[in-house]
Design an enzyme around this catalytic site. Structure first.
Site, PDB file in Angstrom:
ATOM      1  N   ARG A  32       0.825  -1.228   0.000  1.00  0.00           N
ATOM      2  CA  ARG A  32       0.000   0.000   0.000  1.00  0.00           C
ATOM      3  C   ARG A  32       0.853   1.269   0.000  1.00  0.00           C
ATOM      4  NH1 ARG A  32      -3.653   3.064   3.927  1.00  0.00           N
ATOM      5  NH2 ARG A  32      -5.539   3.554   2.733  1.00  0.00           N
ATOM      6  N   ILE A  58      -7.560   7.599  -1.189  1.00  0.00           N
ATOM      7  CA  ILE A  58      -7.438   6.151  -1.242  1.00  0.00           C
ATOM      8  C   ILE A  58      -8.241   5.630  -0.046  1.00  0.00           C
ATOM      9  CG2 ILE A  58      -5.214   6.354  -0.026  1.00  0.00           C
ATOM     10  CD1 ILE A  58      -4.358   3.723  -1.208  1.00  0.00           C
ATOM     11  N   SER A  59      -9.122   4.678  -0.272  1.00  0.00           N
ATOM     12  CA  SER A  59     -10.023   4.199   0.773  1.00  0.00           C
ATOM     13  C   SER A  59      -9.257   3.524   1.906  1.00  0.00           C
ATOM     14  CB  SER A  59     -11.042   3.213   0.201  1.00  0.00           C
ATOM     15  OG  SER A  59     -11.908   3.847  -0.708  1.00  0.00           O
ATOM     16  N   ALA A  60      -9.866   3.533   3.084  1.00  0.00           N
ATOM     17  CA  ALA A  60      -9.295   2.821   4.222  1.00  0.00           C
ATOM     18  C   ALA A  60      -9.228   1.329   3.901  1.00  0.00           C
ATOM     19  CB  ALA A  60     -10.152   3.054   5.464  1.00  0.00           C
TER      20      ALA A  60
END
Length: 216
Positions: A32, A58-60
């Site tokens: 990530r 950017i999503s969790a």
């Protein structure tokens, strides 16, 4: 840095969501930190959204894992993603569909098209194609798709996406503006649609023909 300890800590925190081992393994394998701006790499394995520029995030990780779970991904599937962002979610999907599958990810913001392409290349993903275009209209060139994922809140479920979904396919989409409801939508063999609400979420708004008019 590979952030191995931070990665492991994140995956251990996700185990309590009842996720499959396949999803946990995929999340662990995706670096990530290669999908966020360099100044945010230290926070890459915190379970929270991260700004990636252009007022996008950017999503969790827990949300990425949850959406992958709802998509019920498996080896060899062809997936359409609406909203490439940094390329991170596409990379996780890529791990789950394997080399025999493929992810087509559409992004309407040109700067993020380049950002996600570079991130995916640097992370070694070759079965993801990032396309510059209006994802709310779908992408007919490789339709129909086994799975469709939308990573932005839509005003409603676009018919364009339902039309590009295979029979027995699954579409996962947030619907709403500031606060959204997440839906898992299934197309049956006879073409009928079932719609299941999966809880409240918060995503950036979908932009495009069947998205929100952000100019008004």
């Amino acid at each position: 840095m590979e952030y191995k300890e931070e990665r492991l800590r994140l995956i251990n925190s996700l185990k309590y969501q009842g996720l499959s081992q396949e999803i946990l393994d995929a999340m662990y394998r995706v670096p990530r930190h290669l999908f966020v701006p360099s100044e945010s790499q230290i926070d890459a394995y915190v379970d929270a959204p991260i700004m990636i520029g252009q007022n996008q995030t950017i999503s969790a990780p827990h949300m990425v894992a949850m959406m992958c779970d709802l998509l019920d991904l498996s080896e060899g599937q062809v997936v359409l993603e609406v909203g490439a962002g940094s390329g991170y979610h596409a990379a996780v999907i890529s791990e789950l569909v394997g080399e025999s599958g493929h992810v087509y990810s559409i992004e309407c913001i040109e700067e993020l098209v380049n950002f996600s392409r570079n991130n995916l290349k640097n992370a070694g993903y070759s079965n993801v194609t990032v396309i510059h275009g209006d994802g709310s209209e779908g992408y007919p060139e490789y339709a129909p798709y086994d799975r469709i994922l939308v990573t932005a809140g839509a005003p409603d479920v676009p018919d364009s996406l339902l039309n590009h979904l295979k029979p027995e396919g699954i579409l996962v989409i947030p619907v709403g503006f500031y606060f959204q409801d997440l839906y898992q939508i299934k197309k049956e063999l006879d073409g009928s649609i079932s719609k299941n609400e999966k809880g409240g979420v918060m995503f950036v708004p979908l932009i495009g023909k069947y998205g929100f008019n952000m100019k008004s």
